[in-house]
Design a protein around this motif. Structure first.
Motif, PDB file in Angstrom:
ATOM      1  N   ARG A   1       0.821  -1.198   0.000  1.00 11.42           N
ATOM      2  CA  ARG A   1       0.000   0.000   0.000  1.00 11.42           C
ATOM      3  C   ARG A   1       0.856   1.249   0.000  1.00 11.42           C
ATOM      4  O   ARG A   1       0.551   2.228  -0.691  1.00 11.42           O
ATOM      5  CB  ARG A   1      -0.896  -0.023   1.257  1.00 11.42           C
ATOM      6  CG  ARG A   1      -2.113   0.857   1.197  1.00 11.42           C
ATOM      7  CD  ARG A   1      -2.958   0.601  -0.021  1.00 11.42           C
ATOM      8  NE  ARG A   1      -4.364   0.928   0.188  1.00 11.42           N
ATOM      9  CZ  ARG A   1      -5.278   0.883  -0.762  1.00 11.42           C
ATOM     10  NH1 ARG A   1      -4.940   0.524  -2.006  1.00 11.42           N
ATOM     11  NH2 ARG A   1      -6.534   1.168  -0.510  1.00 11.42           N
ATOM     12  N   GLU A   2       1.908   1.201   0.762  1.00 12.86           N
ATOM     13  CA  GLU A   2       2.804   2.355   0.822  1.00 12.86           C
ATOM     14  C   GLU A   2       3.442   2.622  -0.533  1.00 12.86           C
ATOM     15  O   GLU A   2       3.522   3.771  -0.971  1.00 12.86           O
ATOM     16  CB  GLU A   2       3.877   2.120   1.893  1.00 12.86           C
ATOM     17  CG  GLU A   2       3.346   2.259   3.319  1.00 12.86           C
ATOM     18  CD  GLU A   2       4.250   1.638   4.353  1.00 12.86           C
ATOM     19  OE1 GLU A   2       3.902   1.694   5.548  1.00 12.86           O
ATOM     20  OE2 GLU A   2       5.300   1.082   3.974  1.00 12.86           O
TER      21      GLU A   2
ATOM     22  N   ILE B   1      -5.106  11.248  -4.184  1.00 13.21           N
ATOM     23  CA  ILE B   1      -4.725   9.856  -3.923  1.00 13.21           C
ATOM     24  C   ILE B   1      -5.844   9.140  -3.188  1.00 13.21           C
ATOM     25  O   ILE B   1      -6.202   8.007  -3.503  1.00 13.21           O
ATOM     26  CB  ILE B   1      -3.417   9.805  -3.096  1.00 13.21           C
ATOM     27  CG1 ILE B   1      -2.265  10.392  -3.907  1.00 13.21           C
ATOM     28  CG2 ILE B   1      -3.100   8.375  -2.672  1.00 13.21           C
ATOM     29  CD1 ILE B   1      -0.979  10.543  -3.125  1.00 13.21           C
ATOM     30  N   ALA B   2      -6.403   9.825  -2.194  1.00 14.04           N
ATOM     31  CA  ALA B   2      -7.496   9.234  -1.422  1.00 14.04           C
ATOM     32  C   ALA B   2      -8.666   8.874  -2.331  1.00 14.04           C
ATOM     33  O   ALA B   2      -9.243   7.787  -2.231  1.00 14.04           O
ATOM     34  CB  ALA B   2      -7.948  10.215  -0.339  1.00 14.04           C
ATOM     35  N   ASP B   3      -9.004   9.787  -3.219  1.00 11.68           N
ATOM     36  CA  ASP B   3     -10.110   9.520  -4.137  1.00 11.68           C
ATOM     37  C   ASP B   3      -9.803   8.325  -5.041  1.00 11.68           C
ATOM     38  O   ASP B   3     -10.640   7.452  -5.235  1.00 11.68           O
ATOM     39  CB  ASP B   3     -10.386  10.760  -4.999  1.00 11.68           C
ATOM     40  CG  ASP B   3     -11.026  11.877  -4.195  1.00 11.68           C
ATOM     41  OD1 ASP B   3     -11.476  11.589  -3.064  1.00 11.68           O
ATOM     42  OD2 ASP B   3     -11.066  13.029  -4.672  1.00 11.68           O
ATOM     43  N   ARG B   4      -8.584   8.349  -5.558  1.00 11.66           N
ATOM     44  CA  ARG B   4      -8.196   7.292  -6.483  1.00 11.66           C
ATOM     45  C   ARG B   4      -8.268   5.920  -5.808  1.00 11.66           C
ATOM     46  O   ARG B   4      -8.707   4.944  -6.410  1.00 11.66           O
ATOM     47  CB  ARG B   4      -6.768   7.545  -6.974  1.00 11.66           C
ATOM     48  CG  ARG B   4      -6.261   6.565  -8.008  1.00 11.66           C
ATOM     49  CD  ARG B   4      -6.837   6.867  -9.384  1.00 11.66           C
ATOM     50  NE  ARG B   4      -6.246   8.074  -9.927  1.00 11.66           N
ATOM     51  CZ  ARG B   4      -5.144   8.090 -10.693  1.00 11.66           C
ATOM     52  NH1 ARG B   4      -4.549   6.970 -10.992  1.00 11.66           N
ATOM     53  NH2 ARG B   4      -4.671   9.229 -11.157  1.00 11.66           N
ATOM     54  N   LEU B   5      -7.832   5.848  -4.569  1.00 17.80           N
ATOM     55  CA  LEU B   5      -7.804   4.554  -3.882  1.00 17.80           C
ATOM     56  C   LEU B   5      -9.095   4.303  -3.105  1.00 17.80           C
ATOM     57  O   LEU B   5      -9.246   3.252  -2.481  1.00 17.80           O
ATOM     58  CB  LEU B   5      -6.604   4.491  -2.931  1.00 17.80           C
ATOM     59  CG  LEU B   5      -5.225   4.613  -3.591  1.00 17.80           C
ATOM     60  CD1 LEU B   5      -4.127   4.529  -2.536  1.00 17.80           C
ATOM     61  CD2 LEU B   5      -5.048   3.505  -4.630  1.00 17.80           C
ATOM     62  N   ASP B   6      -9.955   5.302  -3.144  1.00 20.07           N
ATOM     63  CA  ASP B   6     -11.226   5.179  -2.449  1.00 20.07           C
ATOM     64  C   ASP B   6     -11.046   4.940  -0.960  1.00 20.07           C
ATOM     65  O   ASP B   6     -11.671   4.062  -0.361  1.00 20.07           O
ATOM     66  CB  ASP B   6     -12.054   4.040  -3.081  1.00 20.07           C
ATOM     67  CG  ASP B   6     -13.544   4.267  -2.858  1.00 20.07           C
ATOM     68  OD1 ASP B   6     -13.978   5.430  -2.847  1.00 20.07           O
ATOM     69  OD2 ASP B   6     -14.272   3.271  -2.670  1.00 20.07           O
ATOM     70  N   ILE B   7     -10.158   5.706  -0.371  1.00 21.09           N
ATOM     71  CA  ILE B   7      -9.971   5.664   1.074  1.00 21.09           C
ATOM     72  C   ILE B   7      -9.964   7.096   1.591  1.00 21.09           C
ATOM     73  O   ILE B   7      -9.977   8.052   0.808  1.00 21.09           O
ATOM     74  CB  ILE B   7      -8.630   4.981   1.473  1.00 21.09           C
ATOM     75  CG1 ILE B   7      -7.458   5.687   0.780  1.00 21.09           C
ATOM     76  CG2 ILE B   7      -8.659   3.504   1.110  1.00 21.09           C
ATOM     77  CD1 ILE B   7      -6.112   5.101   1.124  1.00 21.09           C
TER      78      ILE B   7
ATOM     79  N   SER C   1      -8.579  10.557   3.236  1.00 25.39           N
ATOM     80  CA  SER C   1      -7.304  11.266   3.111  1.00 25.39           C
ATOM     81  C   SER C   1      -6.494  11.130   4.408  1.00 25.39           C
ATOM     82  O   SER C   1      -5.274  11.235   4.395  1.00 25.39           O
ATOM     83  CB  SER C   1      -7.549  12.736   2.796  1.00 25.39           C
ATOM     84  OG  SER C   1      -8.161  13.379   3.878  1.00 25.39           O
ATOM     85  N   HIS C   2      -7.170  10.898   5.495  1.00 25.21           N
ATOM     86  CA  HIS C   2      -6.467  10.662   6.753  1.00 25.21           C
ATOM     87  C   HIS C   2      -5.632   9.384   6.661  1.00 25.21           C
ATOM     88  O   HIS C   2      -4.518   9.313   7.178  1.00 25.21           O
ATOM     89  CB  HIS C   2      -7.462  10.534   7.904  1.00 25.21           C
ATOM     90  CG  HIS C   2      -8.174  11.803   8.193  1.00 25.21           C
ATOM     91  ND1 HIS C   2      -9.536  11.941   8.082  1.00 25.21           N
ATOM     92  CD2 HIS C   2      -7.719  13.021   8.564  1.00 25.21           C
ATOM     93  CE1 HIS C   2      -9.888  13.185   8.384  1.00 25.21           C
ATOM     94  NE2 HIS C   2      -8.811  13.860   8.679  1.00 25.21           N
ATOM     95  N   THR C   3      -6.202   8.416   6.008  1.00 29.30           N
ATOM     96  CA  THR C   3      -5.480   7.156   5.842  1.00 29.30           C
ATOM     97  C   THR C   3      -4.234   7.367   4.993  1.00 29.30           C
ATOM     98  O   THR C   3      -3.159   6.835   5.284  1.00 29.30           O
ATOM     99  CB  THR C   3      -6.385   6.110   5.182  1.00 29.30           C
ATOM    100  OG1 THR C   3      -7.576   5.991   5.959  1.00 29.30           O
ATOM    101  CG2 THR C   3      -5.699   4.770   5.102  1.00 29.30           C
ATOM    102  N   VAL C   4      -4.416   8.170   3.966  1.00 30.75           N
ATOM    103  CA  VAL C   4      -3.258   8.484   3.132  1.00 30.75           C
ATOM    104  C   VAL C   4      -2.186   9.150   3.990  1.00 30.75           C
ATOM    105  O   VAL C   4      -1.000   8.836   3.879  1.00 30.75           O
ATOM    106  CB  VAL C   4      -3.663   9.397   1.964  1.00 30.75           C
ATOM    107  CG1 VAL C   4      -2.438   9.767   1.139  1.00 30.75           C
ATOM    108  CG2 VAL C   4      -4.704   8.719   1.089  1.00 30.75           C
ATOM    109  N   SER C   5      -2.623  10.046   4.858  1.00 37.57           N
ATOM    110  CA  SER C   5      -1.673  10.708   5.747  1.00 37.57           C
ATOM    111  C   SER C   5      -0.910   9.699   6.593  1.00 37.57           C
ATOM    112  O   SER C   5       0.303   9.799   6.769  1.00 37.57           O
ATOM    113  CB  SER C   5      -2.400  11.689   6.665  1.00 37.57           C
ATOM    114  OG  SER C   5      -2.656  12.892   5.996  1.00 37.57           O
TER     115      SER C   5
END
Lengths: 218, 218
Positions: free
Chosen positions: B161-162, B178-184, B186-190
DNA sequence: TCGACAATCGCACGATGGTGTGAGGGACAT
DNA sequence: ATGTCCCTCACACCATCGTGCGATTGTCGA
C-alpha cells in the motif's frame, strides 16, 4: 581534521607484510601518521571509539569477512569526515563503480608504488580524487559513454535560476531552505517556482520534482 | 604518440598573456614541447593538417566564437588519439559534466599553478584523469548521488500500500487525489505517508518523491 | 490464544505551499 | 530609448501538508 597538523591514517588490509610495508611508508612521511593498522574491518570497528578518529582510511575491498564495499558504507556512516581511499588489486568496472558510488575518495591499485600512496592521501585531504591511471581511464570511459551529454533542457526553457531551484527542491529541500541556500527571499523562490510550474505544466511541488527527475531536466 | 620522445602540446586559449605564460612553462619542461598556441579553435583548425599532430591539447572552454565543448568534440573527431585537457576558469557542474562526456581527458582550473600543468599533461598521457581538487570533488559527488550502489534493492521495506501511494504521489497527485483514487480517506493516506517518510528518512513530500524515483523504488 | 502488524479512520495544530497582485532594477537587443 | 526578459521582493488568502495523539478492524504466525 586533527588538532595536530598530522593526518591520521588508518589502514585496513589483510595481507600482513603489505600492511606493514604501507604503514612504515606512511609513518616515514612528513605530515602524516599511521594511527591504526587492522587486518579486517571488524577489527578496526572495535577501535573506532577508543582510538580517536582517522582522517583518512586506506581500505582493501578484497577483505575476508565483510564485503569491502559494505565496510566502506559503514565507515562513511560512522565517520562522515574521513576520506576513504580504496587500495586493492581489483580494477574491474563493477568494484570501481560501486566503491565510488559508496563514497570512496579515491581508488588506488596495489601496483602503485608505496611512495605514491602518501601523495594520494594528501590529494584526498585537498578534496581531490587520487586514482591510478588505469582506474581514471575507466571513470572517463564511463562519462564518455553517457548518452548525449545531456541536451539543453528538454524544450521547457527553464532559466538557469529556475533549474537551480528545481534541482534543490528535487533534493528534498523546502522553500525556506532553498531561499537560505541561495541567499534570497523565500518570496523570490515562490516566484521562480511559479514559473517552473507553468513551464512544466504542473501545479504541485511533487509533480515538478517527478517531472524534473524523470525527464532528466536536472 | 609522436616519433620523437617529446609530447607535442597544443594550446588554445584566448588570453594572450596567459597563453604565453603556459607555452613557456611547457617548453621549459623536459619531455614536452608546445607545438602550437592559438587564440581560438578556428585558428587552430587551420593548422591541423600543416602543423603535424598534437599529442595533448589544452583547451579553454570559455573561448569566443565556437563553444568550447563543441570545439572539444571537433578535436576528438579530427584527432582521436590526442588527449584534450580542459583549462578554464569555469567550475560549474554542467561544464565539467559536458566536457567529460565529450571526451575530455582532464579538467584543470586556472587557479592551478603553471607547474602543475606539466604534471597533468604527463598524467593524461599515462591514461590518468588530471583534475583540480575542486573538480574532482564534483565528480565524486556525481557518483555518490548515483543510486546504483546503495540499492540493497528496496531495503526500505515499504508495504504494498505504501508503494502504491508513493507511486501516485510521484505522479504529482496530492493527498486528496490519492485518497479519491484509492477510495480511502485522506487521513489514511496521511498515515501511510507518515510511515513512508519514516522509512525513507525524509520529512517532505518532495524528498520522498525524489528518493523514490532516483532509487527506482517505484 | 495472543501478539505483531497492516490498513483503515478521526481530530487538531502549526507549518508550508500555491496563487493573485503588485513592483523595482539590471541586462540586452531592436 | 524602448521594450523584453530575468531576478528580486512583498503581502495576503486559503489550501494543503506534517505530525502528535488517538482509535478499530482483520490477518497471520507463534
Amino acid at each position: 581534521m586533527n588538532k595536530s597538523e598530522n593526518i591520521v591514517v588508518w589502514l585496513i588490509e589483510d595481507n600482513a607484510s603489505y600492511r606493514r610495508s604501507v604503514a612504515r611508508a606512511i609513518d616515514s612521511e612528513a605530515g602524516m601518521i599511521c594511527g591504526g593498522a587492522f587486518d579486517s574491518f571488524e577489527a578496526a570497528q572495535q577501535q573506532f571509539e577508543s582510538a580517536g578518529d582517522p582522517d583518512v582510511v586506506l581500505l582493501d575491498v578484497g577483505l575476508p569477512g565483510m564485503d569491502g564495499i559494505e565496510a566502506l558504507g559503514e565507515i562513511r556512516k560512522l565517520h562522515a569526515a574521513a576520506n576513504v581511499i580504496i587500495l586493492t588489486v581489483f580494477d574491474d568496472h563493477d568494484k570501481i563503480f560501486r566503491a565510488l558510488c559508496a563514497g570512496a575518495s579515491g581508488y588506488l591499485l596495489k601496483t602503485s608504488k608505496v611512495e605514491e600512496i602518501a601523495d594520494a592521501i594528501r590529494q584526498a585531504r585537498e578534496g581531490g580524487a587520487p586514482m591510478t591511471p588505469k582506474v581514471a581511464s575507466r571513470v572517463l570511459e564511463f562519462f564518455s559513454k553517457q548518452p548525449a551529454a545531456r541536451k539543453k533542457n528538454s524544450a521547457y526553457d527553464l532559466t538557469a535560476r529556475e533549474q537551480e531551484i528545481l534541482a534543490l527542491m528535487s533534493d528534498g529541500l523546502i522553500k525556506k531552505e532553498i531561499a537560505d541556500r541561495l541567499d534570497i527571499s523565500s518570496h523570490t523562490v515562490s516566484t521562480h517556482l511559479r514559473s517552473i510550474y507553468e513551464k512544466l505544466h504542473v501545479n504541485t511541488n511533487t509533480g515538478a520534482v517527478a517531472k524534473a527527475i524523470r525527464e532528466k531536466i536536472i
